[in-house]
Design an enzyme around this catalytic site. Structure first.
Site, PDB file in Angstrom:
ATOM      1  CG  ASP A 115      -1.786  -1.244   1.255  1.00  0.00           C
ATOM      2  OD1 ASP A 115      -2.917  -1.175   0.765  1.00  0.00           O
ATOM      3  OD2 ASP A 115      -1.314  -2.286   1.748  1.00  0.00           O
ATOM      4  CG  ASP A 160     -31.219   7.968   3.895  1.00  0.00           C
ATOM      5  OD1 ASP A 160     -30.194   7.321   4.211  1.00  0.00           O
ATOM      6  OD2 ASP A 160     -31.201   9.196   3.745  1.00  0.00           O
ATOM      7  CE1 TYR A 191     -25.482   0.718  29.493  1.00  0.00           C
ATOM      8  CE2 TYR A 191     -24.707   0.935  27.234  1.00  0.00           C
ATOM      9  CZ  TYR A 191     -25.517   1.357  28.270  1.00  0.00           C
ATOM     10  OH  TYR A 191     -26.362   2.417  28.083  1.00  0.00           O
ATOM     11  CG  ASP A 240      -7.276   1.829   0.515  1.00  0.00           C
ATOM     12  OD1 ASP A 240      -7.115   0.718  -0.021  1.00  0.00           O
ATOM     13  OD2 ASP A 240      -6.355   2.456   1.067  1.00  0.00           O
ATOM     14  CB  SER A 254     -12.578   7.836  17.962  1.00  0.00           C
ATOM     15  OG  SER A 254     -13.713   8.356  18.586  1.00  0.00           O
ATOM     16  CG  ASP A 299     -18.107   6.599  13.469  1.00  0.00           C
ATOM     17  OD1 ASP A 299     -17.967   7.782  13.123  1.00  0.00           O
ATOM     18  OD2 ASP A 299     -17.417   6.057  14.353  1.00  0.00           O
TER      19      ASP A 299
END
Length: 531
Positions: free
Chosen positions: A31, A110, A235, A73, A301, A64
């Site tokens: 890559d 949608d 949780y 990619d 994140s 997300d």
């Protein structure tokens, strides 16, 4: 449906543009920007790729801000709902969602789970979902862009955050049910909220019970989540026995804590790199988004999808692993982290190492059902003499070392069935412990205790196994009368709980008989299994 108040933080990542270091590896994918992805070597991805590069049979749902469905990619690694016929305006698979080919947008209700690039949109939110998807599974070894942890995978895009990165619990809960009902094996949630919402809690519980691995960011406030819990990362079942979500904290390039990362001993399972991350970005020049790839991202994140991606690698190799087995494999295989004393034990078991996780995961596999997969390490041993147990400063586990490598004790109780005191542990340097390869687990020693699965009243004796001293024979004790005859009226004092995951590592033996003789002189009560 009327939504709950918005509870998820808007600042889901911190974007700081910086120059990136370059690393050169002996064997790497081709890559174009792989040399910008410093974190892949740190988490053991290249060594893991020697064994497994991912499978399109495994579905990872990215809950997300939406994913760039046309990104070069990502396009070959997107989940496709084969039960739907595209653009015929019919719910062909009767799942309640019309033409949901790539997932669903629960913000706009949608079938286009892509980012909102309107006037109010923040660039962080627009790019966030595509970045997360790329960490999990950008196409690897395809001569373009970056490499995902999984070179091959199926990414389900489920949009639950709006144009500024905000969302609500009801929306997330609907998305979790959607992901589970449509076959997700892993769910990544790179967001946090501070409200323990019962609707979302039930959805997460449902996903876990359906065998889905759930991974979540721990948040970016630099706070102790033991005092200020965040969700969904915190949780778990009411009794604490079932940890439904793998909570992930962030580390930097030197395995030191990220100053922004939340931490805590109860909700943090492990850590992963979350600083200066280079990856996929949303690309649409007509909307003003001209870059296919952007660097400088920081936040938990980014750490979360590294663990979710690792779960994808484990499940690609061993599809029958349970969520608990995946979590335990990830936690038992970590590398040490460099923490100030006040943060010891607050960043989970350690830093993610995917290659070592593959080795540990093999210990949980029923080899009669996984024979098509190549070996990733020998988990048997016939060593007759116990050598020594060791501990390194930054490792969360204590290990038992033989000539064949190191074995992780599954619990402190298991350790004390072999040894009488922590004083018998040899202290070694981190680099020395890392040099011993992982060769298996250390279960309780035969004859020393009785065991049972946490949620099952059936009690077992542990008998020696002549073919493998590290895999004792489980021998069921049929009833209380037999237990009393063998071990006396205080037999229950010798019983310890074992997580269901580890029961698969014991060999099966014949049930115990009340006419047998046992050696109680070597047995230890639960109260004795402490320092």
């Amino acid at each position: 449906m009327r939504r709950n108040k918005k509870i998820f933080i808007k600042t889901i990542a911190v974007l700081v543009l910086v120059s990136m270091p370059t690393f050169v590896f002996a064997e790497v994918p081709n890559d174009a920007f792989y040399d910008q992805q410093w974190y892949l070597e740190q988490i053991g991805a290249p060594n893991a790729w020697d064994t497994q590069t991912g499978s399109n049979e495994i579905i990872i749902a990215v809950l997300d801000t939406g994913v760039d469905l046309d990104h070069p990619d990502l396009v070959n690694n997107l989940w496709k709902n084969t039960g739907e016929i595209s653009r015929n305006s019919i719910d062909d698979d009767s799942n309640g969602y019309v033409d949901d080919i790539f997932g669903w947008d629960f913000i706009n209700d949608d079938n286009s789970p892509t980012p909102d690039t309107g006037l109010e949109a923040s660039s962080e939110a627009v790019n966030h979902g595509s970045l997360i998807a790329g960490i999990v599974g950008a196409g690897g070894d395809n001569k373009i862009g970056v490499s995902g942890i999984n070179w091959n995978i199926s990414i389900m895009s489920v949009r639950i955050l709006d144009a500024v990165g905000s969302g609500d619990a009801n929306t997330v809960a609907q998305a979790v049910y959607y992901a589970v009902d449509n076959g997700a094996d892993v769910i990544n949630m790179s967001f946090t909220g501070n409200v323990n919402d019962p609707i979302l809690r039930n959805a997460v519980k449902f996903a876990y019970e359906q065998g889905v691995v759930i991974v979540s960011a721990l948040g970016n406030e630099g706070e102790d989540v033991d005092n200020y819990p965040v969700f969904p990362a915190c949780y778990k079942s009411s009794d604490g026995n079932d940890d439904w979500v793998i909570g992930v904290a962030s580390l930097g390039k030197s395995d030191k804590r990220s100053v922004f990362s939340n931490y805590g001993s109860t909700c943090t399972d492990l850590s992963a790199p979350g600083e200066d991350i280079y990856g996929v970005s949303y690309f649409n020049p007509s909307d003003g988004y001209d870059d296919k790839y952007v660097g400088g991202w920081s936040g938990t994140s980014m750490a979360s999808p590294m663990v979710a991606g690792a779960a994808g690698i484990l499940l690609s190799q061993y599809p029958n692993l349970t969520p608990t087995q995946v979590r335990n494999a990830l936690k038992l295989s970590v590398d040490p982290v460099s923490l100030d004393s006040e943060y010891t034990g607050e960043f989970g078991a350690g830093r993610l190492n995917i290659s070592q996780a593959l080795t540990i995961a093999r210990n949980f596999v029923d080899q009669t059902t996984e024979t098509d997969n190549p070996d990733v390490g020998d988990n048997s041993s016939t060593t007759s003499d116990l050598e020594y147990s060791v501990k390194a400063p930054s490792f969360a586990s204590v290990y038992y070392v033989t000539g064949e490598g190191r074995r992780a004790f599954i619990s402190s109780a298991a350790y004390f069935t072999w040894f009488d005191s922590f004083e018998e542990i040899a202290n070694v340097q981190d680099q020395d412990l890392s040099a011993w390869s992982l060769s298996g687990l250390m279960l309780p020693k035969a004859g020393v205790v009785l065991v049972k699965i946490q949620s099952d009243p059936q009690v077992y004796a542990l008998a020696e196994n002549s073919s493998d001293e590290f895999s004792p024979l489980l021998r069921a004790i049929p009833d209380e009368q037999t237990a009393i005859a063998l071990y006396g009226n205080d037999w229950a004092d010798y019983v310890i709980d074992i997580e269901p995951t580890f029961f698969a590592k014991f060999s099966q033996g014949e049930p115990m008989s009340s006419s047998e003789t046992v050696d109680k002189s070597i047995m230890k009560r639960r109260e004795d299994l402490t320092n």
